[in-house]
Design a protein around this motif. Structure first.
Motif, PDB file in Angstrom:
ATOM      1  N   ALA A  66      11.747  -8.538  -1.773  1.00  0.00           N
ATOM      2  CA  ALA A  66      12.101  -9.638  -0.877  1.00  0.00           C
ATOM      3  C   ALA A  66      11.003 -10.683  -0.901  1.00  0.00           C
ATOM      4  N   VAL A  67      11.408 -11.942  -0.775  1.00  0.00           N
ATOM      5  CA  VAL A  67      10.463 -13.059  -0.736  1.00  0.00           C
ATOM      6  C   VAL A  67      10.460 -13.657   0.664  1.00  0.00           C
ATOM      7  N   HIS A  68       9.262 -13.818   1.217  1.00  0.00           N
ATOM      8  CA  HIS A  68       9.078 -14.499   2.492  1.00  0.00           C
ATOM      9  C   HIS A  68       7.997 -15.548   2.299  1.00  0.00           C
ATOM     10  N   GLY A  69       8.403 -16.802   2.389  1.00  0.00           N
ATOM     11  CA  GLY A  69       7.450 -17.876   2.140  1.00  0.00           C
ATOM     12  C   GLY A  69       6.984 -17.848   0.697  1.00  0.00           C
ATOM     13  N   THR A  70       5.686 -17.726   0.498  1.00  0.00           N
ATOM     14  CA  THR A  70       5.130 -17.669  -0.860  1.00  0.00           C
ATOM     15  C   THR A  70       4.726 -16.256  -1.257  1.00  0.00           C
ATOM     16  N   GLN A  71       5.247 -15.258  -0.563  1.00  0.00           N
ATOM     17  CA  GLN A  71       4.873 -13.878  -0.852  1.00  0.00           C
ATOM     18  C   GLN A  71       6.072 -13.052  -1.306  1.00  0.00           C
ATOM     19  N   LEU A  72       5.826 -12.246  -2.332  1.00  0.00           N
ATOM     20  CA  LEU A  72       6.805 -11.268  -2.792  1.00  0.00           C
ATOM     21  C   LEU A  72       6.424  -9.905  -2.237  1.00  0.00           C
ATOM     22  N   HIS A  73       7.361  -9.254  -1.557  1.00  0.00           N
ATOM     23  CA  HIS A  73       7.128  -7.941  -0.990  1.00  0.00           C
ATOM     24  C   HIS A  73       7.938  -6.900  -1.752  1.00  0.00           C
ATOM     25  N   GLY A  74       7.303  -5.788  -2.064  1.00  0.00           N
ATOM     26  CA  GLY A  74       7.983  -4.673  -2.694  1.00  0.00           C
ATOM     27  C   GLY A  74       7.856  -3.437  -1.825  1.00  0.00           C
ATOM     28  N   LEU A  75       8.993  -2.793  -1.543  1.00  0.00           N
ATOM     29  CA  LEU A  75       9.012  -1.615  -0.680  1.00  0.00           C
ATOM     30  C   LEU A  75       9.480  -0.411  -1.485  1.00  0.00           C
ATOM     31  N   SER A  76       8.759   0.692  -1.372  1.00  0.00           N
ATOM     32  CA  SER A  76       9.113   1.897  -2.108  1.00  0.00           C
ATOM     33  C   SER A  76      10.042   2.771  -1.280  1.00  0.00           C
ATOM     34  N   GLU A  77      10.648   3.768  -1.932  1.00  0.00           N
ATOM     35  CA  GLU A  77      11.528   4.675  -1.211  1.00  0.00           C
ATOM     36  C   GLU A  77      10.752   5.592  -0.270  1.00  0.00           C
ATOM     37  N   LEU A  78       9.423   5.608  -0.396  1.00  0.00           N
ATOM     38  CA  LEU A  78       8.574   6.366   0.516  1.00  0.00           C
ATOM     39  C   LEU A  78       8.079   5.523   1.682  1.00  0.00           C
ATOM     40  N   GLY A  79       8.482   4.232   1.712  1.00  0.00           N
ATOM     41  CA  GLY A  79       8.086   3.354   2.802  1.00  0.00           C
ATOM     42  C   GLY A  79       6.792   2.608   2.588  1.00  0.00           C
ATOM     43  N   ASP A  80       6.221   2.689   1.398  1.00  0.00           N
ATOM     44  CA  ASP A  80       4.979   1.971   1.102  1.00  0.00           C
ATOM     45  C   ASP A  80       5.296   0.525   0.732  1.00  0.00           C
ATOM     46  N   LEU A  81       4.472  -0.402   1.186  1.00  0.00           N
ATOM     47  CA  LEU A  81       4.710  -1.832   0.989  1.00  0.00           C
ATOM     48  C   LEU A  81       3.548  -2.465   0.246  1.00  0.00           C
ATOM     49  N   ALA A  82       3.882  -3.331  -0.726  1.00  0.00           N
ATOM     50  CA  ALA A  82       2.862  -4.102  -1.450  1.00  0.00           C
ATOM     51  C   ALA A  82       3.311  -5.552  -1.527  1.00  0.00           C
ATOM     52  N   THR A  83       2.344  -6.448  -1.676  1.00  0.00           N
ATOM     53  CA  THR A  83       2.629  -7.885  -1.658  1.00  0.00           C
ATOM     54  C   THR A  83       1.933  -8.583  -2.811  1.00  0.00           C
ATOM     55  N   LEU A  84       2.648  -9.505  -3.438  1.00  0.00           N
ATOM     56  CA  LEU A  84       2.078 -10.395  -4.451  1.00  0.00           C
ATOM     57  C   LEU A  84       2.220 -11.836  -3.970  1.00  0.00           C
ATOM     58  N   GLU A  85       1.158 -12.612  -4.119  1.00  0.00           N
ATOM     59  CA  GLU A  85       1.178 -14.023  -3.743  1.00  0.00           C
ATOM     60  C   GLU A  85       1.777 -14.828  -4.886  1.00  0.00           C
ATOM     61  N   SER A 108       0.501  -7.889 -11.163  1.00  0.00           N
ATOM     62  CA  SER A 108       1.084  -6.587 -10.860  1.00  0.00           C
ATOM     63  C   SER A 108       0.300  -5.914  -9.742  1.00  0.00           C
ATOM     64  N   THR A 109       0.964  -4.981  -9.087  1.00  0.00           N
ATOM     65  CA  THR A 109       0.343  -4.157  -8.066  1.00  0.00           C
ATOM     66  C   THR A 109       1.126  -2.849  -8.011  1.00  0.00           C
ATOM     67  N   TYR A 110       0.774  -1.979  -7.077  1.00  0.00           N
ATOM     68  CA  TYR A 110       1.404  -0.665  -7.025  1.00  0.00           C
ATOM     69  C   TYR A 110       1.761  -0.286  -5.593  1.00  0.00           C
ATOM     70  N   VAL A 111       2.812   0.519  -5.481  1.00  0.00           N
ATOM     71  CA  VAL A 111       3.152   1.194  -4.239  1.00  0.00           C
ATOM     72  C   VAL A 111       3.272   2.690  -4.538  1.00  0.00           C
ATOM     73  N   HIS A 112       3.276   3.498  -3.484  1.00  0.00           N
ATOM     74  CA  HIS A 112       3.485   4.933  -3.644  1.00  0.00           C
ATOM     75  C   HIS A 112       4.986   5.202  -3.630  1.00  0.00           C
ATOM     76  N   GLY A 113       5.502   5.700  -4.735  1.00  0.00           N
ATOM     77  CA  GLY A 113       6.927   5.975  -4.847  1.00  0.00           C
ATOM     78  C   GLY A 113       7.661   4.877  -5.582  1.00  0.00           C
ATOM     79  N   PRO A 114       8.870   5.164  -6.046  1.00  0.00           N
ATOM     80  CA  PRO A 114       9.668   4.167  -6.779  1.00  0.00           C
ATOM     81  C   PRO A 114       9.955   2.927  -5.940  1.00  0.00           C
TER      82      PRO A 114
END
Length: 217
Positions: free
Chosen positions: A177-196, A166-172
Motif C-alpha cells: 500500500a502507498v500512503h503519501g510518498t511511502q510504500l508499505h509492505g505487510l507480511s502474513e506474520l504482521g511485520d511491516l516495512a516501509t520504503l520512501e 529493497s528492505t525485508y519483513v519477517h514472513g512472506p
C-alpha cells in the motif's frame, strides 16, 4: 459502510482464503480456489475458478487463473486480457500494463497495443530474488513494487527494470500500500516495512540512467 458502520451485504463463503474489495463490490476466494463476487445490491456468484492470484485495482479485480488473466469490473462483467500460466502467484494490471510474478521469482510485463491486444515487453528486471513473488503493485512514476515469499520487499523501474531499493519483513509479503510518498509492505506474520518513494520519481531515475550512460562511455 466505513462512514456509517452499517453492514451493506453479507454472504457465506466455504472457506475464505482471501478477500478484496472495490467501491460497490467485494470478492472472496474460496478454499476450492473459486472467486465469488458480490456487488452490494445483488447475490454473490462465482465469476472465476482455479484462481492463482488476484489484486484489486482502480479498474476492477485483476485475476489470474490456471487459464487466463482477466479483469472483473465492479458490475461483475469480466474481460480476458491474456492467457495464463500455472506458475503465476501474483498479478496486477492497469489499462496500459499487466505484470505477473511466478513461483521462481520471475516477472513478466505485458503492455497494451493500440489495437487492443497485449504484447510481452522485453524488460529484464535485475537482481530478482529466487523466491516466489507474493505481491505486486504498479506505482506512479514508472515504479514497480514487488513482495516475495522470502520477506523481501523491493522497488524496480517498471519500464527499465533497474533495482532501486529493497528492505525485508519477517514472513512472506502479502499486502502492498502507498500512503503519501511511502510504500508499505505487510507480511502474513504482521511485520511491516516501509520504503520512501520520493527519491525515485521518474525524472530522478532518468537522470541516474543518463549518468550511467555517460560514465560507461
Amino acid at each position: 459502510d466505513l462512514a456509517t458502520g452499517v453492514r451493506a451485504a453479507a454472504w457465506e463463503v466455504p472457506g475464505v482464503t482471501q478477500v478484496v474489495a472495490m467501491p460497490g463490490a467485494c470478492a472472496a476466494v474460496t478454499a476450492s480456489a473459486d472467486l465469488q463476487f458480490a456487488p452490494t445490491e445483488t447475490q454473490a456468484r462465482t465469476v472465476a475458478s482455479q484462481v492463482l492470484a488476484l489484486d484489486a485495482t482502480r479498474e476492477g479485480i485483476c485475476v489470474a487463473t490456471s487459464d487466463d488473466v482477466q479483469i472483473i469490473k465492479p458490475n461483475g462483467d469480466a474481460r480476458k486480457l491474456l492467457s495464463s500460466k500455472p506458475d503465476v502467484r501474483a498479478v496486477t494490471c492497469t489499462p496500459e500494463f499487466v505484470i505477473r510474478g511466478t513461483t521462481n521469482g520471475l516477472l513478466e510485463l505485458h503492455r497494451a497495443t493500440e489495437e487492443g491486444t497485449w504484447v510481452r515487453n522485453d524488460t529484464v528486471y535485475e537482481s530478482l530474488p529466487t523466491s516466489q513473488v507474493s505481491a505486486l503493485a504498479i506505482l506512479p512514476g514508472d515504479l514497480l513494487a514487488v513482495g516475495f515469499a522470502s520477506g523481501e520487499l523491493g522497488l524496480w523501474g517498471l519500464g527499465h527494470g533497474r533495482r532501486l531499493a529493497s528492505t525485508y519483513v519477517h514472513g512472506p509479503v502479502r499486502h502492498l500500500a502507498v500512503h503519501g510518498t511511502q510504500l508499505h509492505g505487510l507480511s502474513e506474520l504482521g511485520d511491516l516495512a516501509t520504503l520512501e518513494l520520493a527519491a525515485f520519481s521518474a525524472p530522478y531515475v532518468e537522470l541516474l540512467a543518463e549518468m550511467e550512460g555517460v560514465v560507461g562511455e
